[in-house]
Design an enzyme around this catalytic site. Structure first.
Site, mmCIF file in Angstrom:
data_model
loop_
_atom_site.group_PDB
_atom_site.id
_atom_site.type_symbol
_atom_site.label_atom_id
_atom_site.label_comp_id
_atom_site.label_asym_id
_atom_site.label_seq_id
_atom_site.Cartn_x
_atom_site.Cartn_y
_atom_site.Cartn_z
ATOM 1 N N CYS A 74 0.806 -1.224 0.000
ATOM 2 C CA CYS A 74 0.000 0.000 0.000
ATOM 3 C C CYS A 74 0.838 1.273 0.000
ATOM 4 O O CYS A 74 0.298 2.361 -0.154
ATOM 5 C CB CYS A 74 -0.928 0.012 1.212
ATOM 6 N N GLU A 113 -6.922 -6.478 -0.751
ATOM 7 C CA GLU A 113 -7.028 -5.447 0.300
ATOM 8 C C GLU A 113 -5.993 -4.368 0.091
ATOM 9 O O GLU A 113 -4.859 -4.645 -0.307
ATOM 10 C CB GLU A 113 -6.846 -6.117 1.665
ATOM 11 N N ARG A 161 -8.778 1.967 11.310
ATOM 12 C CA ARG A 161 -7.781 1.649 10.276
ATOM 13 C C ARG A 161 -8.542 1.238 9.004
ATOM 14 O O ARG A 161 -8.703 0.056 8.698
ATOM 15 C CB ARG A 161 -6.860 0.527 10.749
ATOM 16 N N ARG A 163 -9.791 0.274 5.472
ATOM 17 C CA ARG A 163 -9.222 -0.471 4.356
ATOM 18 C C ARG A 163 -10.296 -0.708 3.297
ATOM 19 O O ARG A 163 -11.497 -0.759 3.589
ATOM 20 C CB ARG A 163 -8.662 -1.824 4.822
#
Length: 208
Positions: A74, A113, A161, A163
């Site tokens: 990411c 993801e 968090r 995602r």
């Protein structure tokens, strides 16, 4: 007896996808991660030695599998990074190795993801490219019904968090009447009890 599905765990870390899919009765047949420490922990707990580099996986000789899982790097897309996206030739292009493997092996499902910001980086071009590449190799994926934003706090874990999860279904088995519903409880109680372990060795306690 229903035959368990097989899966591969790319960019596996220490095995988040592995734990979830194994609990559902599925079997991992291959994993990979560039981080040495992650590979060691993964092998210790999941009894599979991950391949070091996804680029070393030969799509022609790798085992067949039903599900592909990948929390692909990411850093190139994160709002906290430099946002070089696909211009990052080391990490930003590894998504296309996922495409390379999936195009050859055609798993039934893929769960991918990444960070929330992947939808906005490069004025949305990265997100559009990802959806287009998945569609091109034969997978149903639409922003409005198979791309989901989720965070641990949605499940009662005290961490924000966010995602993005891409749920990709091979087009020949996709059934439009079966919609995906995550059943997220808007009134979920967030509690530290959900992450605090019991029976922990006192040596790990923080002294006042």
């Amino acid at each position: 007896i229903k035959k368990p599905l097989t899966f591969i765990d790319l960019f596996c870390g220490i095995g988040g996808f592995h734990i979830a899919l194994k609990k559902m009765g599925n079997k991992c047949v291959l994993a990979s991660d560039i981080d040495k420490n992650c590979r060691e922990i993964y092998e210790k707990y999941h009894h599979i030695k991950p391949v070091e580099d996804i680029r070393d996986i030969n799509e022609k000789t790798m085992p067949d599998f039903d599900i592909l899982c990948a929390g692909f790097p990411c850093q190139s897309f994160s709002n906290a990074g430099k946002k070089h996206a696909f211009e990052d030739k080391v990490r930003g292009t590894l998504f296309f190795d996922i495409i390379r493997l999936a195009k050859e092996k055609q798993p039934k499902f893929m769960f991918l993801e990444n960070v929330k910001h992947i939808k906005k980086v490069d004025d949305g071009n990265v997100f559009t490219t990802i959806l287009g590449a998945l569609d091109e190799i034969g997978y149903y994926i639409k922003e409005d019904d198979s791309v989901f934003e989720i965070s641990p706090h949605n499940l009662g874990i005290p961490q924000d968090r966010k995602r993005i999860i891409f749920v990709c279904i091979r087009k020949d088995i996709y059934k439009p009447e079966k919609k995906i519903d995550l059943h997220l409880d808007e009134n979920v109680v967030i509690s530290f009890d959900n992450i605090i372990e019991s029976n922990v060795d006192p040596k790990y306690n923080v002294k006042p």
